[in-house]
Structures are given as C-alpha cells and as structure tokens.
Enzyme design. Structure first.
Site, PDB file in Angstrom:
ATOM      1  CB  ALA A  10      -0.917  -0.010   1.221  1.00 25.13           C
ATOM      2  CB  ALA A  11       4.329   1.845  -0.259  1.00 20.92           C
ATOM      3  N   GLY A  12       2.083   2.688  -2.889  1.00 16.17           N
ATOM      4  CA  GLY A  12       2.075   3.383  -4.180  1.00 16.17           C
ATOM      5  C   GLY A  12       1.689   4.843  -3.981  1.00 16.17           C
ATOM      6  NE  ARG A  16      -2.838   4.875 -11.825  1.00 16.11           N
ATOM      7  CZ  ARG A  16      -2.659   3.581 -12.093  1.00 16.11           C
ATOM      8  NH1 ARG A  16      -3.243   3.042 -13.158  1.00 16.11           N
ATOM      9  NH2 ARG A  16      -1.931   2.817 -11.300  1.00 16.11           N
ATOM     10  CG  ASN A 174      -0.948 -10.456 -11.878  1.00 23.27           C
ATOM     11  OD1 ASN A 174      -1.328 -11.282 -11.051  1.00 23.27           O
ATOM     12  ND2 ASN A 174      -0.043  -9.526 -11.619  1.00 23.27           N
ATOM     13  CG  ASN A 229      -5.360   1.605 -10.488  1.00 29.51           C
ATOM     14  OD1 ASN A 229      -4.647   1.313  -9.524  1.00 29.51           O
ATOM     15  ND2 ASN A 229      -5.673   0.737 -11.414  1.00 29.51           N
ATOM     16  CB  THR A 423     -53.344  26.176  21.567  1.00 27.37           C
ATOM     17  OG1 THR A 423     -53.644  24.792  21.531  1.00 27.37           O
ATOM     18  CG2 THR A 423     -52.990  26.661  20.176  1.00 27.37           C
TER      19      THR A 423
HETATM   20  C1  UD1 Z   1      -0.545  -4.423 -10.739  1.00 27.13           C
HETATM   21  C2  UD1 Z   1       0.217  -5.572 -11.413  1.00 27.13           C
HETATM   22  C3  UD1 Z   1      -0.593  -6.064 -12.609  1.00 27.13           C
HETATM   23  C4  UD1 Z   1      -1.957  -6.516 -12.156  1.00 27.13           C
HETATM   24  C5  UD1 Z   1      -2.661  -5.409 -11.382  1.00 27.13           C
HETATM   25  C6  UD1 Z   1      -3.919  -5.953 -10.737  1.00 27.13           C
HETATM   26  C7  UD1 Z   1       2.621  -5.185 -11.089  1.00 27.13           C
HETATM   27  C8  UD1 Z   1       3.850  -4.706 -11.710  1.00 27.13           C
HETATM   28  N1  UD1 Z   1       1.524  -5.111 -11.846  1.00 27.13           N
HETATM   29  O1  UD1 Z   1      -0.621  -3.324 -11.632  1.00 27.13           O
HETATM   30  O2  UD1 Z   1       0.066  -7.165 -13.240  1.00 27.13           O
HETATM   31  O3  UD1 Z   1      -2.746  -6.913 -13.280  1.00 27.13           O
HETATM   32  O4  UD1 Z   1      -1.839  -4.876 -10.330  1.00 27.13           O
HETATM   33  O5  UD1 Z   1      -4.598  -4.980 -10.013  1.00 27.13           O
HETATM   34  O6  UD1 Z   1       2.640  -5.631  -9.948  1.00 27.13           O
HETATM   35  N2  UD1 Z   1       2.666  -0.330  -4.478  1.00 27.13           N
HETATM   36  C9  UD1 Z   1       3.609  -0.223  -3.490  1.00 27.13           C
HETATM   37  N3  UD1 Z   1       4.840   0.289  -3.800  1.00 27.13           N
HETATM   38  C10 UD1 Z   1       5.173   0.656  -5.061  1.00 27.13           C
HETATM   39  C11 UD1 Z   1       4.198   0.534  -6.080  1.00 27.13           C
HETATM   40  C12 UD1 Z   1       2.945   0.036  -5.763  1.00 27.13           C
HETATM   41  O7  UD1 Z   1       3.365  -0.550  -2.335  1.00 27.13           O
HETATM   42  O8  UD1 Z   1       6.317   1.097  -5.257  1.00 27.13           O
HETATM   43  C13 UD1 Z   1       1.321  -0.843  -4.135  1.00 27.13           C
HETATM   44  C14 UD1 Z   1       0.235   0.152  -4.452  1.00 27.13           C
HETATM   45  O9  UD1 Z   1      -0.067   0.963  -3.310  1.00 27.13           O
HETATM   46  C15 UD1 Z   1      -0.950  -0.729  -4.826  1.00 27.13           C
HETATM   47  C16 UD1 Z   1      -0.289  -2.027  -5.323  1.00 27.13           C
HETATM   48  O10 UD1 Z   1       1.052  -1.988  -4.911  1.00 27.13           O
HETATM   49  O11 UD1 Z   1      -1.768  -1.026  -3.718  1.00 27.13           O
HETATM   50  C17 UD1 Z   1      -0.381  -2.187  -6.842  1.00 27.13           C
HETATM   51  O12 UD1 Z   1       0.286  -1.093  -7.463  1.00 27.13           O
HETATM   52  P1  UD1 Z   1      -0.315  -0.409  -8.781  1.00 27.13           P
HETATM   53  O13 UD1 Z   1       0.616   0.662  -9.195  1.00 27.13           O
HETATM   54  O14 UD1 Z   1      -1.730  -0.040  -8.554  1.00 27.13           O
HETATM   55  O15 UD1 Z   1      -0.207  -1.620  -9.818  1.00 27.13           O
HETATM   56  P2  UD1 Z   1      -1.030  -1.809 -11.172  1.00 27.13           P
HETATM   57  O16 UD1 Z   1      -0.522  -0.878 -12.178  1.00 27.13           O
HETATM   58  O17 UD1 Z   1      -2.472  -1.738 -10.868  1.00 27.13           O
HETATM   59 CA    CA Z   2      -3.677  -1.123  -9.056  1.00 19.55          CA
END
Ligand code: UD1
Ligand code: CA
Length: 465
Positions: A10-12, A16, A174, A229, A423
């Site tokens: 959950a570090a993304g 978006r 995936n 996303n 009233t």
């Molecule tokens: C990812 C998968 C993809 C899959 C899809 C399903 C990869 C490379 N791709 O793509 O194959 O079909 O999910 O939903 O794994 N996160 C981190 N650190 C980071 C980057 C991301 O913790 O450096 C976390 C994000 O918070 C998120 C999760 O990993 O909860 C997925 O990352 P996201 O960038 O959303 O991946 P997708 O592009 O959706």
């Molecule tokens: Ca995702």
C-alpha cells in the site's frame, strides 16, 4: 493448512486519485479501501499481516483501531520503486515459511479465493509461487498472463510492456494476488531489475525468474481483481460491494428493495425491510422486523425491533427503541433517543432529546436539549427554545403532559407531570404538575364588525387596471 502471513502492498503514490488523502484510506461502503484485502486475508486464515506503506501515521493508526495493533505491522517503503521492491521490503524478517502477497487497492478479493491460492502451494510439484489469474472481457491496464503451448505460466507482462496485438488480445490477466514460499520469493525479489517501460521493480517479474517449473496459477472470480486506481474505479468497486452486501443480507432473511446502499459495517436482523433509495452508514444497527422506508439516511443509528422509519427520514447517532415510529421527513440529530412506541412525525427535528415511552411529537416541531416524559403529547409547531445565543438550556416535560400546538418553551424550563400547556403559550416559567399554563392575549369578538371593516379596506384599494 499450514499457517501463513499476509503482506499487503500500500505504498504506491496513488497519483491517479488526485487526492490529499492516501489512496488506501479512501472509504467505500463504509470501510477504507485497505481494510478489504486485509479482512479477506484474515478470513482466509492469515495469522498476521505486514502492510507496506509510505510511513503515513494515519494509515497505521487506522489499522490498529480497526483490526488490532497486535496482528498488524507496518513497514515503510521510501521511495516507492515498484511492487517488487515493496514486496521485498514486506517480506524481510517474516518468520513464516509461507506468505500471501496482496495489493492494498483490490477491495473485491474474496477469502475463499485466497484460501484456494494458499492451498495450491501444496499442489503436485509444490510450486514456490502461485498467482491468481482472472479472465476478463476488457484486459486493458492489467498484466497479461503469457503461457507456453503446454499451458505453463511463463511470464506476466504489464500493459506498457506488451509487444504485439496478439499479446494485447490476451484476456487472462494477473489479479495481483500471490501465495509463495517466503524464502524462494525473497530470493528472486532480490534479483529484480527495473528494466521495463516504467523503470520500476515489478513483483510480476518473479514469475519468469522462478521459471515455469516452480510457478503455478489458480483462476479466481473475475471481480476479484477490480483495482481502484482512480475515482471512477472507486465508484465501480463500491457499487459492486453494495450489490454483494445486498445479496448477503438477502440470504440472511432481510428484504432489500432496489438500490438500497448499505455499508459493510451495518448490522441488520432478520425480517427487517430496507426500501429502495435507503442509505445505511457506519455503526447502524437495524432490529428484527423494522421497516426503513424509501429515501431514508441513517448514520450510526440504533433502530430497535419493529420500528417504522417512514420515507425520507434522516437519523444520525441516535437510538430508536422497539416499535417506535419516525417520519416521514423527520430529522433525528445526534443523541436523540426515542423510547418504545414513541412517535415522531413529519417535519420534526430533535437533538439531544429523549422522548419517553409512547410520547408523541407528530408535526412540525423543534425539540432540542430536552426530555419528554412517557405518554406526553407535543402539539404541532412546538419549539424548544434551547439557545440564548450563548448557551444551550434544557426543556423537561413530565409524564403525560400535554403541550398545545404552537407553544414555545423557553429553556431552561420544566413542565410538570400531567400538566397542560394551552395552545400558543410562550412558557417562560416552570409549570407545576397537573397545572394549566396559558399565556396568550384574550380574544375579543366585535359583533357585526366584519362587513364594515371590509368596506373600509376595499375603499382604500385602488381599482386594478
Ligand atoms: C498491478 C500488477 C498487474 C496486475 C494489477 C492488478 C505489477 C507490476 N503489476 O498493476 O500485473 O494486473 O496490479 O490490479 O505488480 N505499491 C507499493 N509500492 C510501489 C508501487 C505500488 O506498495 O512502489 C502498491 C500500491 O499501493 C498498490 C499495489 O502496490 O496497492 C499495486 O500497485 P499499482 O501501481 O496499482 O499496480 P497496477 O498498475 O495496478
Ligand atoms: Ca492497481
């Protein structure tokens, strides 16, 4: 089944979402996004969970509150360099020989799918990694599953790295959920290189690094992978959750009509009826046989057995006891309490007010900071004048008292048991038990005066052109 630990990524950046709030804390159906995969993992049997975040204290605080600090640990990934890097950080120091790796943004994942995923580690060949795949009509944006002629899983390739229309046409994708042997996965995660279109470390590269003999896949429900996303996907995922929640209550003996939207946190007892357009939120509880009619919005409301909430009623942080009736168009603001069989009717607003058993306020009233005794009757248009511009004061009405229509009770004031307020009275002094309080100008009738008055008034009126 062997025990396992869940690692939730959950570090993304969540860019978006275009939001100041971390993506995984955005609520849907009453819970932050991140809670869903975590709950599914625990329901599937995870002993503990490690959540990889950017170190936001609000995420840690929420998780401790909602799921218990003892079974969740957060670790920090800074900067976010991809899912592979996040998983590597999450896996370090995990003593359990098996892990379940999930993404924090897939709220529709089901415990049963995760159980099957973990169980597949014991399939023939004892794979090191099992990926969940789904077949979808619109694969755009998801990692595609590339297989050889024998059907063996060779590689997961991200949308931006696809090389041909044939690859783009692959509909097996995936889902982003993996069961793995901790040691084997940790080893290949250490070998990842960011050689892809996004320059990130991809968790999905573990598939070809381990090789087809060590990797297996299971197919999950197609909706499991709905990822959030952006806000449009948040809406889509939430609507699917609402549909799932309606179905769950429907199977548990609750009649749900139309598009009622019920938070995952709400409890409803059997034989209740929830009409179309109703919104139930937070810690709301609905008792057996209660009826919540069209368009009502209940937030943290505790509604007893057999209560009738009529259309377009709003109830917030309040309690309505058995067989009471509220609405239509009533507004119970925080800390209101309706005892058994009390009635609150149309255009009545209450706040921090208790109505005793069988008490009634059926029309057009404001009852703030009050206590209405059992069986008392509050007439149409009554106002509890609770605020002097500086402080709030209480109005107390005794059991069985009768408050005539259009009365104002200027708080602090008490009307005794069995008393009667005429009233149109403005009550400024306490009324003793069984007394009659009446405070209005005495009426005078001038006999035969009406025609003369009308003649005088019409003479003053200019003829209309
Ligand atoms: C990812 C998968 C993809 C899959 C899809 C399903 C990869 C490379 N791709 O793509 O194959 O079909 O999910 O939903 O794994 N996160 C981190 N650190 C980071 C980057 C991301 O913790 O450096 C976390 C994000 O918070 C998120 C999760 O990993 O909860 C997925 O990352 P996201 O960038 O959303 O991946 P997708 O592009 O959706
Ligand atoms: Ca995702």
């Amino acid at each position: 089944m062997n025990s396992f630990v869940a690692v939730v990524l959950a570090a993304g950046q969540g860019t978006r979402m275009k939001s100041a709030l971390p993506k995984v804390l955005h609520p849907l159906a009453g819970r932050p996004l991140l809670e869903y995969p975590l709950r599914a993992a625990f329901d599937a049997g995870a002993e503990r969970a490690v959540v990889v975040t950017q170190g936001q204290p609000e995420i840690e605080a929420h998780l401790a509150r909602a799921l218990g600090a003892d079974r969740i640990r957060t670790v920090v990934q800074d900067p976010p360099r991809g899912t592979g890097d996040a998983a590597r950080i999450g896996l370090s120091g995990i003593p359990s020989p098996r892990v379940l790796v999930l993404y924090g943004d897939t709220p529709l994942v089901r415990a049963e799918d995760l159980k099957a995923l973990v169980a597949a580690l014991d399939a023939p060949g004892s794979p090191d990694l099992v990926c969940m795949t789904c077949r979808v009509a619109e694969p755009f944006g998801y990692g595609r599953i590339l297989r050889d002629a024998a059907g063996r899983l060779l590689e997961i390739r991200e949308q931006r790295d696809l090389e041909s229309d044939a690859q783009r046409a692959i509909t097996e994708v995936n889902a982003g959920m993996y069961a793995a042997r901790t040691e084997a996965l940790a080893r290949v995660l250490g070998e990842l290189r960011p050689n892809n279109a996004q320059g990130e470390y991809y968790l999905t590269d573990a598939v070809h690094l381990l090789g087809p003999d060590r990797v297996a896949s299971v197919e999950g429900h197609a909706d499991a992978l709905v990822g959030v996303n952006d806000r449009a996907q948040l809406h889509d995922a939430e609507e699917r959750l609402f549909a799932r929640i309606r179905e769950r209550h429907g199977r548990a003996g609750v009649t749900i009509r139309g598009d009622a939207r019920i938070d995952d946190t709400v409890v409803i007892e059997p034989d209740a009826l929830i009409e179309a357009g109703v919104r139930l939120r937070g810690a709301t509880r609905i008792g057996a046989g209660a009826r919540i009619d069209v368009g009502s919005v209940l937030d943290d409301a505790d509604v007893g057995e057999g209560v009738v909430v009529k259309p377009y009623t709003v109830i917030t942080a309040s309690t309505v006891r058995a067989r009471a009736q509220v609405g239509p168009f009533a507004h119970l603001r925080p800390d209101s309490l309706l005892e058994e069989e009390a009635h609150v009717g149309n255009f009545v607003e209450t706040k921090k007010t208790r109505l005793g058993r069988g008490a009634k306020a059926n029309h057009l009233s404001y009852l703030g900071d009050g206590d209405v005794g059992a069986g008392a009757n509050v007439g149409a248009g009554t106002i509890f004048c609770n605020y002097d511009g500086f402080r709030k004061h209480r109005t107390v009405i005794g059991e069985g008292a009768f408050i005539g229509s259009d009365s104002q009770l200027v708080a602090p004031v008490t009307v005794g048991k069995g008393a009667y307020v005429g009233t149109g009275t403005t009550v400024t002094r306490d009324v003793p038990d069984d007394a009659l309080a009446i405070g209005r100008a005495r009426q005078e009738n001038k006999l035969g005066y009406a025609p003369r008055l009308k003649a005088r008034l019409s003479a003053k009126t200019k003829p209309s052109t």
